[in-house]
Write a protein that holds these residues in place. Structure first.
Motif, PDB file in Angstrom:
ATOM      1  N   HIS A  36       0.841  -1.200   0.000  1.00  0.00           N
ATOM      2  CA  HIS A  36       0.000   0.000   0.000  1.00  0.00           C
ATOM      3  C   HIS A  36       0.872   1.245   0.000  1.00  0.00           C
ATOM      4  O   HIS A  36       0.562   2.238  -0.679  1.00  0.00           O
ATOM      5  CB  HIS A  36      -0.914  -0.016   1.229  1.00  0.00           C
ATOM      6  N   GLU A  37       1.969   1.214   0.762  1.00  0.00           N
ATOM      7  CA  GLU A  37       2.866   2.372   0.834  1.00  0.00           C
ATOM      8  C   GLU A  37       3.501   2.660  -0.516  1.00  0.00           C
ATOM      9  O   GLU A  37       3.682   3.835  -0.892  1.00  0.00           O
ATOM     10  CB  GLU A  37       3.951   2.129   1.881  1.00  0.00           C
ATOM     11  N   GLN A  38       3.858   1.615  -1.279  1.00  0.00           N
ATOM     12  CA  GLN A  38       4.442   1.822  -2.600  1.00  0.00           C
ATOM     13  C   GLN A  38       3.443   2.436  -3.565  1.00  0.00           C
ATOM     14  O   GLN A  38       3.773   3.353  -4.327  1.00  0.00           O
ATOM     15  CB  GLN A  38       4.965   0.495  -3.150  1.00  0.00           C
ATOM     16  N   ARG A  39       2.224   1.943  -3.551  1.00  0.00           N
ATOM     17  CA  ARG A  39       1.187   2.506  -4.417  1.00  0.00           C
ATOM     18  C   ARG A  39       0.916   3.968  -4.052  1.00  0.00           C
ATOM     19  O   ARG A  39       0.747   4.823  -4.929  1.00  0.00           O
ATOM     20  CB  ARG A  39      -0.098   1.689  -4.294  1.00  0.00           C
ATOM     21  N   GLU A  40       0.870   4.222  -2.757  1.00  0.00           N
ATOM     22  CA  GLU A  40       0.613   5.584  -2.289  1.00  0.00           C
ATOM     23  C   GLU A  40       1.744   6.519  -2.709  1.00  0.00           C
ATOM     24  O   GLU A  40       1.510   7.663  -3.133  1.00  0.00           O
ATOM     25  CB  GLU A  40       0.460   5.576  -0.768  1.00  0.00           C
ATOM     26  N   ALA A  41       2.990   6.051  -2.610  1.00  0.00           N
ATOM     27  CA  ALA A  41       4.134   6.862  -3.020  1.00  0.00           C
ATOM     28  C   ALA A  41       4.068   7.181  -4.506  1.00  0.00           C
ATOM     29  O   ALA A  41       4.355   8.313  -4.926  1.00  0.00           O
ATOM     30  CB  ALA A  41       5.437   6.138  -2.689  1.00  0.00           C
ATOM     31  N   PHE A  42       3.701   6.192  -5.305  1.00  0.00           N
ATOM     32  CA  PHE A  42       3.625   6.412  -6.751  1.00  0.00           C
ATOM     33  C   PHE A  42       2.544   7.438  -7.080  1.00  0.00           C
ATOM     34  O   PHE A  42       2.728   8.298  -7.951  1.00  0.00           O
ATOM     35  CB  PHE A  42       3.324   5.088  -7.447  1.00  0.00           C
ATOM     36  N   ASP A  43       1.418   7.378  -6.379  1.00  0.00           N
ATOM     37  CA  ASP A  43       0.335   8.325  -6.619  1.00  0.00           C
ATOM     38  C   ASP A  43       0.699   9.729  -6.166  1.00  0.00           C
ATOM     39  O   ASP A  43       0.412  10.711  -6.862  1.00  0.00           O
ATOM     40  CB  ASP A  43      -0.939   7.871  -5.903  1.00  0.00           C
ATOM     41  N   GLU A  44       1.347   9.844  -5.003  1.00  0.00           N
ATOM     42  CA  GLU A  44       1.616  11.155  -4.434  1.00  0.00           C
ATOM     43  C   GLU A  44       2.900  11.783  -4.956  1.00  0.00           C
ATOM     44  O   GLU A  44       2.955  12.995  -5.165  1.00  0.00           O
ATOM     45  CB  GLU A  44       1.671  11.046  -2.906  1.00  0.00           C
ATOM     46  N   GLN A  45       3.934  10.981  -5.149  1.00  0.00           N
ATOM     47  CA  GLN A  45       5.221  11.516  -5.581  1.00  0.00           C
ATOM     48  C   GLN A  45       5.428  11.422  -7.089  1.00  0.00           C
ATOM     49  O   GLN A  45       6.285  12.109  -7.646  1.00  0.00           O
ATOM     50  CB  GLN A  45       6.352  10.776  -4.868  1.00  0.00           C
ATOM     51  N   GLY A  46       4.701  10.518  -7.732  1.00  0.00           N
ATOM     52  CA  GLY A  46       4.894  10.307  -9.164  1.00  0.00           C
ATOM     53  C   GLY A  46       6.093   9.442  -9.463  1.00  0.00           C
ATOM     54  O   GLY A  46       6.484   9.293 -10.622  1.00  0.00           O
TER      55      GLY A  46
END
Length: 255
Positions: free
Chosen positions: A4-14
């Motif tokens: 979940h943290e990886q998906r969230e990072a990709f969404d928020e940080q690009g």
């Protein structure tokens, strides 16, 4: 499986980092093939025609056609893309990767560039990414070694304040109007009193609720990075004696 943290990072940080996504032996084998090619008569002839190719040599089509980099297709990279966009949500290439090699051509100390900041593809009219760019490290890449610079979080501002049908210069102007930190990043006449490395790579503001920071790609052979195509990034100079060796590949996405 992505967390979940990886998906969230990709969404928020690009940007999403995948350590060891490509087997190290495969990455090192690709790097060796690139080195061998660059010493061939064909490559020397091609790259001697233009002075700028001394820093960023090209002409790798024979390697790509021969499938030298296709081991990426059997790695964790497409697995991660399937998870992020769905198996039918991104376009698989016939052959993988464009080698990106950067040599040191100056004794000048490493400096954060002001020019060259761009997005690979602006978002669609609904503010959705239309492409993803994959970087694969082929040989150890250290700080100041030419690793691509990525302005994490910038895709969120591009979607809010940019335009899907304008050029990169206009996008920079639109975003620069939101905060002086952004305007100074790509100013043609940067303030000489600002220490740019610490200001951009070690610190960063929160602009309209979006944390921003410049990230320099570094890592070991086989590490991969996935970047949303509407994220600002720039080519960096190489201030080390070893060449920067990476693969870069963009792919259209539908989500």
């Amino acid at each position: 499986m992505l967390t979940h943290e990886q998906r969230e990072a990709f969404d928020e940080q690009g940007l999403l980092r995948l350590d060891g996504a490509v087997p190290r032996a495969d990455a090192e084998r690709m790097a060796e093939r690139v080195r061998e090619f660059l010493t061939s008569e064909e490559a020397i002839r091609h790259n001697s025609e233009h002075e700028y190719l001394a820093e960023h040599p090209g002409g790798y089509q024979p390697l790509k056609r021969a499938g030298v980099f296709d081991a990426v297709l059997d790695s964790a990279v497409p697995v991660a893309l399937d998870e992020l966009f769905g198996p039918d949500g991104w376009k698989r290439p016939r052959h993988w990767g464009n080698p990106a090699v950067t040599y040191r051509v100056s004794d000048a100390p490493w400096a954060l560039p002001t020019d060259g900041w761009h997005v690979d593809r602006a978002p669609d009219e609904q503010g959705r990414s239309r492409s993803v760019t994959v970087f694969v490290v082929l040989a150890e890449l250290r700080p100041c070694g030419g690793g691509t610079l990525i302005l994490t979080g910038s895709h969120q501002l591009v979607r809010r304040y940019g335009q899907h049908d304008v050029k990169n210069r206009a996008q920079r102007k639109l975003l620069g109007a939101r905060h002086p930190w952004l305007a100074e990043l790509w100013s043609r006449q940067p303030d000489p009193g600002i220490e740019r490395r610490s200001r951009y790579l070690e610190e960063g503001p929160v602009v309209d609720g979006v944390p921003l920071r410049v990230v320099e790609i570094t890592g070991q052979a086989g590490d991969a990075f996935l970047m949303r195509g509407d994220t600002f990034h720039a080519v960096a100079p190489n201030a080390l004696d070893r060449p920067r060796m990476m693969l870069i590949k963009g792919a259209p996405v539908s989500a």
